[in-house]
Scaffold this active site. Structure first.
Site, PDB file in Angstrom:
ATOM      1  N   HIS A 187      36.502  27.603  40.496  1.00 43.74           N
ATOM      2  CA  HIS A 187      36.416  28.290  41.786  1.00 43.74           C
ATOM      3  C   HIS A 187      37.150  29.622  41.796  1.00 43.74           C
ATOM      4  O   HIS A 187      37.723  30.012  42.818  1.00 43.74           O
ATOM      5  CB  HIS A 187      36.950  27.371  42.899  1.00 43.74           C
ATOM      6  CG  HIS A 187      36.132  26.123  43.063  1.00 43.74           C
ATOM      7  ND1 HIS A 187      36.498  25.091  43.899  1.00 43.74           N
ATOM      8  CD2 HIS A 187      34.963  25.757  42.500  1.00 43.74           C
ATOM      9  CE1 HIS A 187      35.586  24.136  43.829  1.00 43.74           C
ATOM     10  NE2 HIS A 187      34.646  24.511  42.982  1.00 43.74           N
TER      11      HIS A 187
HETATM   12  C1  FAD Z   1      30.523  25.243  35.862  1.00 48.78           C
HETATM   13  C2  FAD Z   1      30.692  25.585  37.318  1.00 48.78           C
HETATM   14  C3  FAD Z   1      30.659  24.565  38.269  1.00 48.78           C
HETATM   15  C4  FAD Z   1      30.807  24.861  39.618  1.00 48.78           C
HETATM   16  N1  FAD Z   1      30.650  23.865  40.539  1.00 48.78           N
HETATM   17  C5  FAD Z   1      30.580  24.189  41.851  1.00 48.78           C
HETATM   18  C6  FAD Z   1      30.190  23.221  42.811  1.00 48.78           C
HETATM   19  O1  FAD Z   1      29.872  22.069  42.479  1.00 48.78           O
HETATM   20  N2  FAD Z   1      30.146  23.610  44.124  1.00 48.78           N
HETATM   21  C7  FAD Z   1      30.463  24.876  44.517  1.00 48.78           C
HETATM   22  O2  FAD Z   1      30.416  25.148  45.717  1.00 48.78           O
HETATM   23  N3  FAD Z   1      30.844  25.794  43.621  1.00 48.78           N
HETATM   24  C8  FAD Z   1      30.874  25.492  42.301  1.00 48.78           C
HETATM   25  N4  FAD Z   1      31.165  26.457  41.395  1.00 48.78           N
HETATM   26  C9  FAD Z   1      31.567  27.785  41.879  1.00 48.78           C
HETATM   27  C10 FAD Z   1      30.414  28.596  42.443  1.00 48.78           C
HETATM   28  O3  FAD Z   1      29.240  28.391  41.702  1.00 48.78           O
HETATM   29  C11 FAD Z   1      30.843  30.063  42.429  1.00 48.78           C
HETATM   30  O4  FAD Z   1      31.992  30.203  43.243  1.00 48.78           O
HETATM   31  C12 FAD Z   1      29.772  31.005  42.954  1.00 48.78           C
HETATM   32  O5  FAD Z   1      28.574  30.839  42.254  1.00 48.78           O
HETATM   33  C13 FAD Z   1      30.282  32.437  42.826  1.00 48.78           C
HETATM   34  O6  FAD Z   1      29.288  33.331  43.247  1.00 48.78           O
HETATM   35  P1  FAD Z   1      29.433  34.872  42.950  1.00 48.78           P
HETATM   36  O7  FAD Z   1      28.248  35.517  43.555  1.00 48.78           O
HETATM   37  O8  FAD Z   1      30.786  35.298  43.354  1.00 48.78           O
HETATM   38  O9  FAD Z   1      29.404  34.998  41.351  1.00 48.78           O
HETATM   39  P2  FAD Z   1      28.308  34.510  40.294  1.00 48.78           P
HETATM   40  O10 FAD Z   1      27.393  33.512  40.891  1.00 48.78           O
HETATM   41  O11 FAD Z   1      29.037  34.128  39.062  1.00 48.78           O
HETATM   42  O12 FAD Z   1      27.422  35.804  40.029  1.00 48.78           O
HETATM   43  C14 FAD Z   1      27.809  36.907  39.294  1.00 48.78           C
HETATM   44  C15 FAD Z   1      26.572  37.427  38.561  1.00 48.78           C
HETATM   45  O13 FAD Z   1      26.817  38.755  38.131  1.00 48.78           O
HETATM   46  C16 FAD Z   1      26.352  38.909  36.812  1.00 48.78           C
HETATM   47  N5  FAD Z   1      27.130  39.988  36.220  1.00 48.78           N
HETATM   48  C17 FAD Z   1      28.463  39.985  35.978  1.00 48.78           C
HETATM   49  N6  FAD Z   1      28.850  41.165  35.471  1.00 48.78           N
HETATM   50  C18 FAD Z   1      27.742  41.927  35.401  1.00 48.78           C
HETATM   51  C19 FAD Z   1      27.510  43.258  34.966  1.00 48.78           C
HETATM   52  N7  FAD Z   1      28.517  44.016  34.531  1.00 48.78           N
HETATM   53  N8  FAD Z   1      26.243  43.719  35.013  1.00 48.78           N
HETATM   54  C20 FAD Z   1      25.239  42.956  35.460  1.00 48.78           C
HETATM   55  N9  FAD Z   1      25.408  41.688  35.902  1.00 48.78           N
HETATM   56  C21 FAD Z   1      26.651  41.186  35.869  1.00 48.78           C
HETATM   57  C22 FAD Z   1      26.608  37.566  36.188  1.00 48.78           C
HETATM   58  O14 FAD Z   1      25.841  37.386  35.021  1.00 48.78           O
HETATM   59  C23 FAD Z   1      26.234  36.624  37.323  1.00 48.78           C
HETATM   60  O15 FAD Z   1      24.860  36.320  37.316  1.00 48.78           O
HETATM   61  C24 FAD Z   1      31.030  26.198  40.029  1.00 48.78           C
HETATM   62  C25 FAD Z   1      31.053  27.217  39.089  1.00 48.78           C
HETATM   63  C26 FAD Z   1      30.870  26.932  37.742  1.00 48.78           C
HETATM   64  C27 FAD Z   1      30.886  28.050  36.741  1.00 48.78           C
END
Ligand code: FAD
Ligand code: NAG
Ligand code: NAG
Length: 616
Positions: free
Chosen positions: A548
């Protein structure tokens, strides 16, 4: 007994270990082949990038897909969504396969810096920090556990100086994305959204252990309730981001339905953004540099660049672009443009999983790793719809157990298998072989039925930091998790673990003959078994991340020197640059953040539409 027989039949003459090894490879091979099977997002698949767009969204994760879909609702705006990873595939659709996804190319495979006080059970004392690198981002790798968090989390965000972020004002945004299929959801003030794009349902598969967990928690004094309703404390079967037995990623939720319908939305996969272009004189963001199609390209933004690259990559990209702690930037040879506390305030949830044996059937690898898996998944038979084995969840406020409307400090979630149910699990965590052998090999060898409870700390007080290793955008940043820097975090972890163990005294658990699996961690042998000191040692070994990561581009008022963005998510001191993802959380919320990140994206989209006069 029966399951053991099945297992033996299935294994034939092959040794369990080598079969598991092969199946693991088969699974990975499927992932690789599957990678090319689907391309369902809404892209207008122009190959060439335009010179200029109105908005550029960096990262197609939980937040980025939602933002791009909402912003492109205005047909007059050209929106570009850039994602470093590739498309989703059908293996990722299967909720049970969650562990596997961490082993493939769709994971960035980050690791924390080595420590002597946490992650001690992991190889080189480094915890694996998986992150999605694929359309849908971490919503494709995650365990789909769906929680909103506690209303006080958001009221606190507002009290910290962020107008508009109190729970009552956020409720419409939770409802906007929720497409809840939970039949017995709270129908009161905090009711679920039913029509949004993100499906939420109970899994159609449960081991008998789930019922025992729910029952035992009730016997221990908890109420069974919708923890995403008015009050959060209590126990329930897990609500999951699953629809029709399928993982409901942000890509599936927001972009699949737009396929062929949004000429003004351009999605570019396999496109790594290396820099946000900022004019150092006017301090205005005007575009990005992106590595794609084998070359570095410059793309301009007429209105804004929105960084949604997640709590590790967002601070990295900001710092690469000159936005961050000036001293640190200079150290790695980057000229600072805005001196801000980027990368600080890193927070995460950890849980020292505890293992128990039982006499009812737990999840085992052979239940789903069989040659008919695709047919069975398509028929929605078997355990394929189980979100990585996570089955039930309970929120505890350990200091105020009788207050139904408390603010939980511990969550116990129950997984219907153990570290040895599936060879992908210990690999995903990077568990040391010596520890695996001492604690879990016997469960595997004897094919025992076993399950785990993860006592997850909800409101940690320790703060870590993301730093640049170098100014090279292709080098990974340094992750200082700094777990347990604050003694409270150790203390509450041990209390949560003891609460989990105490559930075994309840009738519900006795009925399935649930017993603590009493095997000592060799490197904790100096402490009397089950003493407070022993459990402290245990906690520092089994520092399992629940993934998280958040807080690294903190939202706060101007007076807060740790703040990176304001309450409208605009980066301080820079025009036309926003952050919208898990990085902006000033304090991590009490639950799992995927849903809250959807909420952040929905609210961000509305604020942007307001700022450009598209909506009031
Ligand atoms: C293994 C795992 C299990 C989890 N389990 C849960 C759960 O059961 N329930 C829950 O609520 N949460 C869970 N989480 C947490 C939740 O999924 C994350 O908090 C949430 O997805 C974060 O969203 P975000 O948009 O901040 O980042 P992300 O969803 O990580 O998105 C970031 C995106 O940006 C892209 N990116 C990064 N840098 C660049 C760049 N320089 N150029 C282009 N693209 C880039 C990445 O490839 C990615 O696709 C889990 C996470 C993981 C990894
Ligand atoms: C659910 O999934 C099955 C199997 O892929 C499919 O045949 C069916 O149409 C889906 N149902 C809905 C309502 O989408
Ligand atoms: C499991 O053990 C409990 C307690 O000993 C017993 O009551 C129950 O019948 C057993 N169940 C099975 C399936 O063996």
């Amino acid at each position: 007994m029966q399951s053991r027989l099945l297992c033996l039949l299935y294994l034939g003459a092959a040794a369990a270990q080598s079969y598991f090894g092969n199946a693991l490879l088969d699974g990975l091979e499927l992932l690789r082949r599957g990678q090319r099977q689907m391309d369902l997002e809404a892209s207008d698949h122009r190959d060439q990038l335009l010179r200029e767009y109105d908005f550029i969204v960096v990262g197609a994760g939980t937040a980025g897909c939602a933002l791009a879909a909402r912003l492109s609702e205005n047909p007059n705006w050209q929106v570009l969504l850039l994602e470093a990873g590739g498309p989703e595939n059908y293996i990722m659709d299967m909720p049970i396969m969650a562990h596997y996804l961490q082993l493939g190319e769709m994971n960035w495979k980050y690791r924390t810096q080595s420590s002597n006080s946490y992650c001690l059970a992991m190889n080189n004392n480094r915890c694996n920090w998986p992150r999605g690198k694929v359309m849908g981002g971490s919503s494709v790798l995650n365990y789909m556990m769906y929680t909103r968090g506690n209303r006080r989390d958001y009221d606190r965000w507002e009290a910290l100086g962020n107008p508009g972020w109190g729970y009552d004002e956020l409720l419409p945004y939770f409802r906007k994305y929720e497409g809840s299929l939970i039949p017995d959801a709270d129908s009161g003030n905090a009711r679920h959204g039913r029509k949004g794009p993100v499906k939420i349902s109970y899994s159609d598969y449960h081991t008998p252990i789930a019922a025992a967990f729910v029952e035992a928690s009730q016997q221990a004094g908890q109420t069974r309730r919708d923890y995403n309703g008015q009050d959060q404390l209590g126990v329930s079967y897990l609500q999951a981001n699953i629809g029709n037995g399928t993982r409901w990623s942000s890509n599936r939720a927001y972009l699949y339905p737009l396929k062929g319908k949004r000429r003004n939305l351009h999605i570019k996969k396999n496109a790594l953004v290396t820099k946000v272009l900022i004019d150092p004189q006017t301090k205005t963001a005007y575009g990005i540099m992106v590595q794609t199609d084998g070359r570095m390209q410059k793309v301009l933004a007429r209105k804004e660049v929105i960084v949604s690259a997640g709590a590790i990559n967002t601070p990295q990209l900001l710092m690469l672009s000159g936005v961050g702690p000036a001293k640190h930037l200079r150290e790695v040879g980057i000229k600072p443009i805005a001196d801000l506390a980027v990368g600080y305030n890193l927070q995460d949830h950890t849980a020292p999983a505890v293992t128990f044996t039982t006499n009812v059937t737990s999840l085992k690898f052979e239940d789903f790793a069989d040659p008919t898996w695709l047919t069975r998944f398509n028929r929605r038979e078997g355990p394929y719809g189980s979100p990585g084995g996570c089955e039930a969840i309970a929120f505890w406020d350990l200091d105020h157990e009788s207050d139904e409307d408390g603010w939980p400090d511990i969550e116990l979630f129950m997984v219907g298998g153990s570290m040895s149910s599936n060879p992908a699990i210990s690999r995903a965590f990077g568990l040391k072989k010596s520890i695996y052998d001492a604690l879990f090999a016997e469960i595997e060898d004897k094919s025992l039925n076993a399950f785990m409870i993860f006592p997850m700390i909800l409101r940690p007080k320790s703060r870590g930091r993301i730093m640049l290793k170098s100014s090279d955008p292709f080098k990974y940043p340094l992750i200082h998790a700094n777990y347990f820097a604050h003694p409270y975090d150790v203390d509450i972890s041990v209390r949560g673990l003891l609460k989990a163990i105490s559930l075994m005294e309840q009738q519900g658990m006795k009925a399935i003959n649930a017993k603590l699996w009493e095997r000592k961690i060799p490197t904790c042998k100096q402490h009397p078994y089950k003493s407070w000191a022993y459990w402290t040692c245990y906690v520092r070994h089994f520092t399992f991340t629940i993934y998280h990561y958040s807080g690294t581009a903190k939202m706060g008022p101007k007076s807060d020197r740790a703040a990176v963005v304001d309450a409208r998510l605009r980066v301080y001191g820079i025009r036309n640059l926003r952050v919208a993802d898990a990085s902006i959380m000033p304090e991590i919320m009490s639950g799992h953040p995927n849903g809250p990140v959807f909420m952040i994206a929905e609210k961000a989209a509305d604020m942007i539409k307001q700022d450009y006069g598209y909506i009031k």
